[in-house]
Every structure is written in C-alpha cells, then in structure tokens.
Design a protein around this motif. Structure first.
Motif: not given
Length: 228
Positions: A31-46
C-alpha cells in the motif's frame, strides 16, 4: 469481472485515505509503494501490482532495493519513472537506518528555555511571542512564532496556542516573548495572557510549564516566581 480502480474502492480501503485516517504504520508495504507509484496498469491496480512485485522479492524490501530499473520495468504498469520512484524510496529507507535520531533540546527549566531562545531573540527590536512544544520528557518537538508585534506589546490568540499543541501531540508547552526595552517586569497584559493560557491548558490537559520573558542578558520566569 472488470477490475476496480483504487478510486472506486471503499474510502476506508484506499491507501491515501487509510494513511490519513490511521497513520503510516497501518499500511502494508504494498500500500505504501502504491501511494508512491500512483497507478497500476489496465489489468491491475497499483496495490495489486506492488503485491506482485514484492512477492517476487519474497516480500523483502531489501531485495526490492537491489532490483534495477530494467528489472522493475519488466512488470506491466511500471515504466522508468515508477521504477526510479520505487528505488529512490528504498534508498531513502536505507539512509534513514544509517542516521542517528535527531537530538531534541531539553527545555525543562527556565534557564534552558532562555539559553535556547536568547540567541534567536536578543536582537529583536519589536516584541515577538514564541511557543515551545515539548514531549513528556521536556524535549522540544518544535518552536513556532505565534505573534509579531510592536515595541511594547504583542497580540496573542490563545486558541492558536492550543491548536498548535494539539496538532503536534505536545503534552507540555512553554511560551516566551522578548522585551526590547530591556525591562524584566511583566506587564498586566503579560499577566492576563499567562492566566488565560494556564486556564486553556488546564481544560485540554496540557502541562503549561512556563512563560519566560527574554531580555538581552536576563530573563523573567513565571514558573520560578511561583506564578504558574
């Protein structure tokens, strides 16, 4: 079934909102890393993307930090910018481990408060009012200027003092102001303000340690004079 974007999640499950509500420690590494990258791909969230990358690192942040930009860019949804962000975060974590905790000044007495504040206040030609926020061990959390006034007085809002103390999680506060005239004698306005601060701190269960009047070479302490 189409995946949900993070902004479609229940608010209590979104990483940013979760951090705001519960603090950083409540979040997983993903979750912390997801905040940093902001978004995932069209197939999965961050978050799912970060979980997958961490799983490939045996859920070990040290292993993640050893990956290269090229390694990270192999994952769908990770470009150079996101890879650089992840590695920068890992490097900051490593550097933090190498740093010693910042030494917080002890401000448990009027003399210590004066010695800390005098170099800052000795050359002021108008009155300034400062708030010193401390933890339960009388160690300084931060100091902040509350008001900037005239030659003989300064206007202070007690509500601002209490707000600052609460926001900083301070359990002890002290205040100080200078007398450009060099007089150590408190004015009636100083006495009234001290009483108002003491009353407000009593309501909020914050310890009011002292009100110190600073001049160039001497100080007046309400605490030492038995007035707090």
């Amino acid at each position: 079934m189409d995946k949900l974007n993070i902004n479609q999640w229940a608010e209590e499950d979104r990483p940013r909102e979760k951090l705001m509500r519960l603090g950083t420690q409540a979040l997983t590494d993903a979750e912390l890393l997801a905040i940093l990258v902001g978004s995932g791909s069209t197939k999965e969230d961050a978050v799912s993307l970060m979980k997958r990358i961490l799983a490939d690192c045996n859920n070990n942040l040290n292993t993640l930090g050893k990956m290269t930009i090229r390694d990270l860019c192999q994952y769908n949804g990770v470009g150079e910018a996101k890879a650089i962000t992840i590695l920068a975060a890992c490097e900051l974590g490593k550097r933090r481990q190498m740093e010693k905790p910042e030494e917080r000044p002890d401000l448990g007495t009027a003399t210590l408060i004066y010695n800390h504040m005098h170099p800052l206040m000795q050359d002021f030609d108008v009155e300034e009012f400062w708030l010193l926020l401390m933890n339960q061990n009388y160690r300084l959390i931060k100091k902040t200027r509350i008001a900037h006034g005239g030659i003989s007085e300064v206007s202070v809002d007690v509500r601002i003092i209490i707000r600052e103390a609460v926001l900083a999680n301070a359990t002890i506060i002290a205040v100080c102001h200078n007398h450009p005239s060099g007089s150590l004698r408190p004015s009636q306005a100083d006495n009234d303000l001290t009483a108002a601060i003491a009353k407000a701190c009593g309501v909020m269960r914050i310890k009011f340690l002292d009100h110190v009047i600073v001049t160039d070479g001497a100080y007046y302490s309400y605490h030492e004079q038995g007035r707090i």
